[in-house]
Motif scaffolding. Structure first.
Motif, short mmCIF file in Angstrom:
data_model
loop_
_atom_site.label_atom_id
_atom_site.label_comp_id
_atom_site.label_asym_id
_atom_site.label_seq_id
_atom_site.Cartn_x
_atom_site.Cartn_y
_atom_site.Cartn_z
N VAL A 17 0.84 -1.28 0.00
CA VAL A 17 -0.11 0.00 -0.06
C VAL A 17 0.93 1.23 -0.06
O VAL A 17 2.13 1.36 0.89
CB VAL A 17 -0.85 0.02 1.18
N ARG A 18 0.40 2.27 -0.64
CA ARG A 18 1.14 3.63 -0.67
C ARG A 18 -0.21 4.44 -0.45
O ARG A 18 -1.10 4.75 -1.33
CB ARG A 18 1.63 3.97 -2.07
N VAL A 19 -0.14 5.06 0.84
CA VAL A 19 -1.18 5.98 1.16
C VAL A 19 -0.93 7.23 0.78
O VAL A 19 0.17 7.78 1.12
CB VAL A 19 -1.60 5.68 2.60
N HIS A 20 -1.93 8.05 0.18
CA HIS A 20 -1.74 9.32 -0.20
C HIS A 20 -2.83 10.30 0.54
O HIS A 20 -2.66 11.38 0.48
CB HIS A 20 -1.66 9.67 -1.60
N PRO A 50 8.61 -1.62 6.01
CA PRO A 50 9.22 -3.03 6.05
C PRO A 50 10.75 -2.62 5.92
O PRO A 50 11.19 -1.72 5.41
CB PRO A 50 8.99 -3.32 4.57
N GLU A 51 11.52 -3.62 6.30
CA GLU A 51 12.87 -3.73 6.16
C GLU A 51 13.35 -4.52 4.65
O GLU A 51 13.04 -5.70 4.66
CB GLU A 51 13.58 -4.27 7.24
N VAL A 52 13.30 -3.54 3.81
CA VAL A 52 13.52 -4.38 2.33
C VAL A 52 14.86 -4.84 2.13
O VAL A 52 15.78 -4.13 2.22
CB VAL A 52 12.97 -3.40 1.28
N VAL A 53 14.98 -6.07 1.96
CA VAL A 53 16.14 -6.87 2.04
C VAL A 53 16.45 -7.46 0.76
O VAL A 53 17.48 -7.73 0.19
CB VAL A 53 16.48 -7.77 2.95
N ALA A 54 15.44 -7.09 -0.17
CA ALA A 54 15.55 -7.65 -1.70
C ALA A 54 14.62 -7.09 -2.60
O ALA A 54 13.28 -7.09 -2.24
CB ALA A 54 15.69 -9.25 -1.92
N ALA A 58 6.21 -1.62 -1.51
CA ALA A 58 5.62 -0.18 -1.24
C ALA A 58 5.76 0.19 0.24
O ALA A 58 6.32 -0.78 1.13
CB ALA A 58 4.03 -0.50 -1.41
N PRO A 59 5.55 1.28 0.94
CA PRO A 59 5.97 1.80 1.97
C PRO A 59 5.04 0.93 3.27
O PRO A 59 5.62 0.70 4.34
CB PRO A 59 5.63 3.22 2.12
N GLU A 60 3.99 0.43 2.97
CA GLU A 60 3.21 -0.53 4.24
C GLU A 60 2.63 -1.55 3.27
O GLU A 60 2.20 -1.78 2.13
CB GLU A 60 1.94 0.41 4.16
N THR A 61 2.56 -2.52 4.33
CA THR A 61 2.22 -4.04 4.20
C THR A 61 0.95 -4.21 4.96
O THR A 61 0.84 -3.88 6.11
CB THR A 61 3.28 -4.93 4.31
#
Length: 104
Positions: A17-20, A50-54, A58-61
């Motif tokens: 999710v990308r909330v605007h 999230p800690e994106v490791v690969a 989006a900014p929210e899950t």
């Protein structure tokens, strides 16, 4: 799908999710709570950076657990939840998948 002991395999909605519009998204979440709960849905993850490791995410899950794949599908396609989508889509960009859990 039923497990050997007769229990149903859970299923999940997994959303990126990308909330605007925070207020609009909060209104969507409030409206969606009743149809999700009526289908046996249980919120497991809401937001959280999230800690994106690969790759990229989006900014929210958001992850919602349902008792079965049929329940997850019926909720999403049902009139109660469908009535909330215009508000969601006005407030956020959402990628959503319905996935069956692992019977393990």
């Amino acid at each position: 799908m039923a497990e050997p002991d007769g229990r149903m395999t859970p299923a999940y909605w997994v959303a990126q999710v990308r909330v605007h519009d925070r207020a609009g998204y909060a209104a969507y979440r409030a409206a969606a709570a009743a149809p999700i709960a009526a289908a046996g849905g249980r919120l497991l993850v809401l937001g959280g950076a999230p800690e994106v490791v690969a790759g990229t995410m989006a900014p929210e899950t958001v992850i919602v657990e349902f008792p079965s794949l049929a329940a997850a599908r019926a909720c999403h396609h049902g009139a109660g939840y469908q009535a909330t989508l215009a508000g969601r889509d006005a407030a956020a960009e959402v990628s959503l998948a319905i996935v069956e859990g692992h019977a393990g």
